[in-house]
Design a protein around this motif. Sequence first.
Motif, PDB file in Angstrom:
ATOM      1  N   HIS A 251      34.433  38.366  35.302  1.00 17.95           N
ATOM      2  CA  HIS A 251      34.089  37.483  36.607  1.00 17.95           C
ATOM      3  C   HIS A 251      35.347  37.102  37.184  1.00 17.95           C
ATOM      4  CE1 HIS A 251      29.599  36.726  35.758  1.00 17.95           C
ATOM      5  NE2 HIS A 251      29.868  38.066  35.934  1.00 17.95           N
ATOM      6  N   MET A 252      35.567  37.288  38.444  1.00 19.09           N
ATOM      7  CA  MET A 252      36.769  36.864  39.273  1.00 19.09           C
ATOM      8  C   MET A 252      36.370  36.164  40.336  1.00 19.09           C
ATOM      9  SD  MET A 252      38.488  40.394  39.109  1.00 19.09           S
ATOM     10  CE  MET A 252      37.480  41.522  39.523  1.00 19.09           C
TER      11      MET A 252
ATOM     12  N   MET B 178      33.754  47.900  41.654  1.00 12.63           N
ATOM     13  CA  MET B 178      34.020  47.515  40.584  1.00 12.63           C
ATOM     14  C   MET B 178      32.966  47.267  39.645  1.00 12.63           C
ATOM     15  SD  MET B 178      36.761  44.480  41.680  1.00 12.63           S
ATOM     16  CE  MET B 178      38.285  44.906  41.932  1.00 12.63           C
TER      17      MET B 178
ATOM     18  N   TRP C  62      31.864  48.848  35.835  1.00 12.59           N
ATOM     19  CA  TRP C  62      31.373  47.995  34.615  1.00 12.59           C
ATOM     20  C   TRP C  62      30.148  48.627  34.170  1.00 12.59           C
ATOM     21  CZ3 TRP C  62      33.346  44.741  31.656  1.00 12.59           C
ATOM     22  CH2 TRP C  62      34.385  43.815  31.946  1.00 12.59           C
TER      23      TRP C  62
ATOM     24  N   MET D 203      30.762  37.709  39.833  1.00 17.66           N
ATOM     25  CA  MET D 203      31.102  39.124  39.920  1.00 17.66           C
ATOM     26  C   MET D 203      32.276  39.537  39.686  1.00 17.66           C
ATOM     27  SD  MET D 203      30.866  38.780  44.033  1.00 17.66           S
ATOM     28  CE  MET D 203      31.591  37.520  44.994  1.00 17.66           C
ATOM     29  N   PRO D 204      32.639  40.986  39.637  1.00 24.24           N
ATOM     30  CA  PRO D 204      31.508  42.000  39.591  1.00 24.24           C
ATOM     31  C   PRO D 204      31.084  42.432  38.395  1.00 24.24           C
ATOM     32  CG  PRO D 204      33.934  42.730  39.272  1.00 24.24           C
ATOM     33  CD  PRO D 204      33.966  41.313  39.189  1.00 24.24           C
TER      34      PRO D 204
ATOM     35  N   LEU E 142      39.455  46.281  31.351  1.00 27.05           N
ATOM     36  CA  LEU E 142      39.039  46.620  32.781  1.00 27.05           C
ATOM     37  C   LEU E 142      38.854  45.453  33.347  1.00 27.05           C
ATOM     38  CD1 LEU E 142      37.256  48.583  34.310  1.00 27.05           C
ATOM     39  CD2 LEU E 142      35.033  47.759  33.435  1.00 27.05           C
ATOM     40  N   ALA E 143      38.533  44.412  32.825  1.00 29.60           N
ATOM     41  CA  ALA E 143      38.753  43.196  33.647  1.00 29.60           C
ATOM     42  C   ALA E 143      40.187  42.712  34.237  1.00 29.60           C
ATOM     43  CB  ALA E 143      38.209  41.600  32.730  1.00 29.60           C
TER      44      ALA E 143
ATOM     45  N   GLN F 262      42.616  45.122  34.780  1.00 24.20           N
ATOM     46  CA  GLN F 262      42.868  45.830  35.841  1.00 24.20           C
ATOM     47  C   GLN F 262      42.247  45.652  37.023  1.00 24.20           C
ATOM     48  OE1 GLN F 262      41.567  49.639  34.241  1.00 24.20           O
ATOM     49  NE2 GLN F 262      41.203  50.641  36.457  1.00 24.20           N
ATOM     50  N   GLN F 263      40.799  45.112  37.027  1.00 23.93           N
ATOM     51  CA  GLN F 263      40.220  44.949  38.312  1.00 23.93           C
ATOM     52  C   GLN F 263      41.024  43.925  39.036  1.00 23.93           C
ATOM     53  OE1 GLN F 263      35.971  44.465  37.459  1.00 23.93           O
ATOM     54  NE2 GLN F 263      35.777  46.604  37.741  1.00 23.93           N
ATOM     55  N   SER F 264      41.246  42.963  38.090  1.00 26.77           N
ATOM     56  CA  SER F 264      41.942  41.652  38.733  1.00 26.77           C
ATOM     57  C   SER F 264      43.088  41.796  39.397  1.00 26.77           C
ATOM     58  CB  SER F 264      41.917  40.603  37.748  1.00 26.77           C
ATOM     59  OG  SER F 264      43.266  40.241  37.373  1.00 26.77           O
TER      60      SER F 264
ATOM     61  N   THR G 158      43.897  44.815  41.008  1.00 24.27           N
ATOM     62  CA  THR G 158      43.541  45.434  42.116  1.00 24.27           C
ATOM     63  C   THR G 158      42.940  44.423  43.065  1.00 24.27           C
ATOM     64  OG1 THR G 158      42.241  47.145  40.646  1.00 24.27           O
ATOM     65  CG2 THR G 158      41.966  47.553  42.940  1.00 24.27           C
ATOM     66  N   LEU G 159      42.247  43.545  42.822  1.00 28.91           N
ATOM     67  CA  LEU G 159      41.887  42.596  43.603  1.00 28.91           C
ATOM     68  C   LEU G 159      43.053  41.576  44.256  1.00 28.91           C
ATOM     69  CD1 LEU G 159      39.150  41.109  44.597  1.00 28.91           C
ATOM     70  CD2 LEU G 159      39.719  39.177  43.008  1.00 28.91           C
TER      71      LEU G 159
ATOM     72  N   ASN H 210      44.706  43.719  46.660  1.00 31.11           N
ATOM     73  CA  ASN H 210      43.692  43.726  47.920  1.00 31.11           C
ATOM     74  C   ASN H 210      44.070  42.420  48.695  1.00 31.11           C
ATOM     75  OD1 ASN H 210      42.528  45.910  48.768  1.00 31.11           O
ATOM     76  ND2 ASN H 210      41.130  45.899  46.881  1.00 31.11           N
ATOM     77  N   TYR H 211      44.030  41.498  47.995  1.00 31.14           N
ATOM     78  CA  TYR H 211      44.294  39.984  48.517  1.00 31.14           C
ATOM     79  C   TYR H 211      45.703  39.856  49.291  1.00 31.14           C
ATOM     80  CZ  TYR H 211      44.422  34.757  48.767  1.00 31.14           C
ATOM     81  OH  TYR H 211      44.481  33.822  49.120  1.00 31.14           O
TER      82      TYR H 211
ATOM     83  N   HIS I 120      45.603  41.555  52.749  1.00 27.97           N
ATOM     84  CA  HIS I 120      45.009  40.695  53.384  1.00 27.97           C
ATOM     85  C   HIS I 120      45.845  39.650  54.207  1.00 27.97           C
ATOM     86  CE1 HIS I 120      41.180  42.543  53.967  1.00 27.97           C
ATOM     87  NE2 HIS I 120      41.076  42.768  52.629  1.00 27.97           N
ATOM     88  N   GLU I 121      46.438  38.909  53.121  1.00 30.58           N
ATOM     89  CA  GLU I 121      47.423  37.971  53.360  1.00 30.58           C
ATOM     90  C   GLU I 121      48.563  38.458  54.166  1.00 30.58           C
ATOM     91  OE1 GLU I 121      47.742  34.429  50.489  1.00 30.58           O
ATOM     92  OE2 GLU I 121      48.738  35.866  49.938  1.00 30.58           O
TER      93      GLU I 121
END
Lengths: 418, 199
Positions: A331-332, A365, A369, B90-91, B158-159, B161-163, B165-166, B169-170, B173-174
Motif C-alpha cells: 500500500h502506497m 499496479m 498484484w 492501494m494498489p 513487487l511493492a 518496484q511499484q513504489s 515506479t510511483l 511518475n511523481y 509530474h513535479e
Amino acid sequence: MADYVFSRTFDVGNCKIYDMFEDTIAGHEVEHFFNCREDQKFIGRLKFKMNLEDTTGKSGLSSKFEAGTAVTAVKNVQSGSSTNPEKRENLTDEDGMGAANISHYPLEGRAKVKYSDALTSTGVLNVCPPKKRKLQRTSEVPEMLPNLLSRLSHHKEKSLDAQISFSEKSKLLKGVKFEKASKIPHKEMDQFEQHEGLKAGIHIVEVTRRANADTSKWFKQQPWEERLQRAQDKGSLVLLENLDPSYTSSEVEGIVWHAFKEKVSAKMIQRSSFSSPHSGQAFIIFRTKDAAEVAISDLTKKCLMVGNERPVVGRKVTLREPGNPCKFVGHMVIDKIKFQKQREEQRNAVSTSHFSQPNTIEYGMAMEWLALQEKSNQWWDALNEQQAKEIGDCGRQIKNRHNQSKNFYLGNQCMLSS
Amino acid sequence: MESSAEAEYAAFEEKVRRTVYVDSLSPLVTEAVLKTALNQFGNVCSVQFIPNYTDSKNIPRAALVEMENMKQAKQIVEEMANFPFMMSGMPRPVRARAAEVEMFDERPRKPGRRIQCCWLDRTDPAFEVAKKIKHLVRKHASEASFLLKSQLAEEEKLANQQSETLKANYKKHELIEGVLTDGTANRLARRYNINFMDA
C-alpha cells in the motif's frame, strides 16, 4: 447445582479485588474449592501430591519461620502421629474426604478468624466465605492455610503473641502435611501402573467426550490470548500437528485426555490460506510444565495414532510477540501532493473501499498484484498436491503393515489353537 | 440428542456457505471498514478476524465475513477475483475466497464421528512407517514455511518496484509543474518562437 455463586476474588498478596476468576488458586483448580462432586475427588487426589510439593516449595514462609521448623521437628512427628488414624481413615475411605478432616477445622478455623479480626485492614474477611466453604469440601485445605497465613504475616502485625500462636498452628499443619505426603504415593502408584498398562498394550481407545468436560464452563474463562501467553511463559504450551484438520477443539481435548490422562484446554488453529490442508494444528495448554514435557517426550518416543493412521506430532512452540503491528507491503501513499491545487472536497476525501477503475495507474499496479496472487495460488496448490502424494504413499504403507500385524497375530492364534 | 446435533451441524454448514474468507488485508482494516466495504454487496451479519499466533508476523491479516445469504457471498468471491478491490489503501487488492469449515474457530462437532486413538509400540510393524510419517509432517511444515517466506519476499519485491515506479511518475509530474510555474516554459517558448498555448 451450586449452592453459592461467587463472582469476585480477592488477592491477598496484592490486596486487590478481581472480577475475573483465575483458573487456579495457589496451584489448585478452582473447581476443587467449590461445589465438589463425587467424580472430581478422584482427579483431585491424583493431582494431590504434586500440589503438595508445589505449595511447600513455594509457600512464602518467612525465613524466621524456616528456622523455627528445625526446632519443632519432634513436634511435627507428634502432631503427625496424633492425626494419623484420622488421616488413614481419610485415605482409605473413598467418599469420606470431608468427614475426617472436619475434626481439624474448628481449630484452624478459629485461628484464621482470629487473624482476620486482627488484620481487617488487609481485607482478609473478604476471603473468608469461600475459604470456609472450601474447608468443608476438600482435603487440600491444610497446606493452603500456612500459605495464606504466611502471606498474612508478610503484611503487617508483628505482635509477638500473634506470631507465636501462628507459628504453632503452622507447625501443626506441617505435621499433617508430612503425614499426607507419605501416605499418598501408594495410591498414586496404583493409578500410575494402570495407566502404564493401558499405554503398553495396543489398545485402541475410542475417544469420547472427556469426563466432566462441562466443568470448564463454570467460570468465565479469561481471554484465550492471555491464557496462551501465560502458558507459554509457564512452559506448558504444546503444539500438536498432523491432526485431522476437521477435528474440533473439544475433540482434541478428548484425544489428549484419553492419551495422556491429562485435562487440558485445546484450541484448533483456524485454517488460513497458508495452512496445510493435510495437517491440522492445535494448541494444547497443559496444567503444568511437567505434564507438557512428558507429553512431548511420549509423542517423540512412541507414536500416538489417531483416527485413520495419523501419528500425532507434538512440539514446543513460540508465539509471536503480541502488540507489534505487522508490516504490510503493497500500500502506497504520496505524502505531499502539491502539484495539484486541491479542492476542498478532494482534501477531505477519505480512501473508501472500491473497485479500481481501468483508466488509472492504480489499476495497472493492481493487475500486477492479481497476477502475483494467481501465481501464489498455483505454487501453494502444487506444494499441497505433492505433499498429498507423499502422505498417500506412507498411508498405504501403514495400512499394509497393519494388515501384516493382523496376520501376524492371527497366525499366532492359529498356532496356539493347533 | 442425535438429531439436534445434526440440525446444529447443518445450520453451521449453511453459515459456512454464507461466509467469505478475505485476506491480504492491511493492518489498518478494522471490523467497521470491512463491514462498510462489503455492505455494498449485501448485508454483513458478522465479521471475525482470524488470529495468527505462530507465523511470521508479516502475514497480512485475514477475516471471515458472514453475509446474509449464499448468493451475496458467491458474488463477492466472483467479483473480487475479476476486479481488483481496494480496502484502506492501494494498489494491493484484497483477496476473497469461499470459507471452509476448518477456518472457523467455534464449530460444532461432526455428528456421528468416532475418533479412535492408540499408542503404537516399538515392536509394532507400523511403528517405523508412523515414524516416517512424523518426519514427513515436519518436512512439509518446513516446506510450507519456506514457500511462505519466498512469497513474502516476492510481495515485497513487487511493492518496492511499484513504489519506484510511483516515485518516477511523481517526479515527472513535479518537474512539469515546476517548469510551468516558474516561467521557464514561457521563456523557452519565446526563445524558440513557439506559441506556448499550442504546445
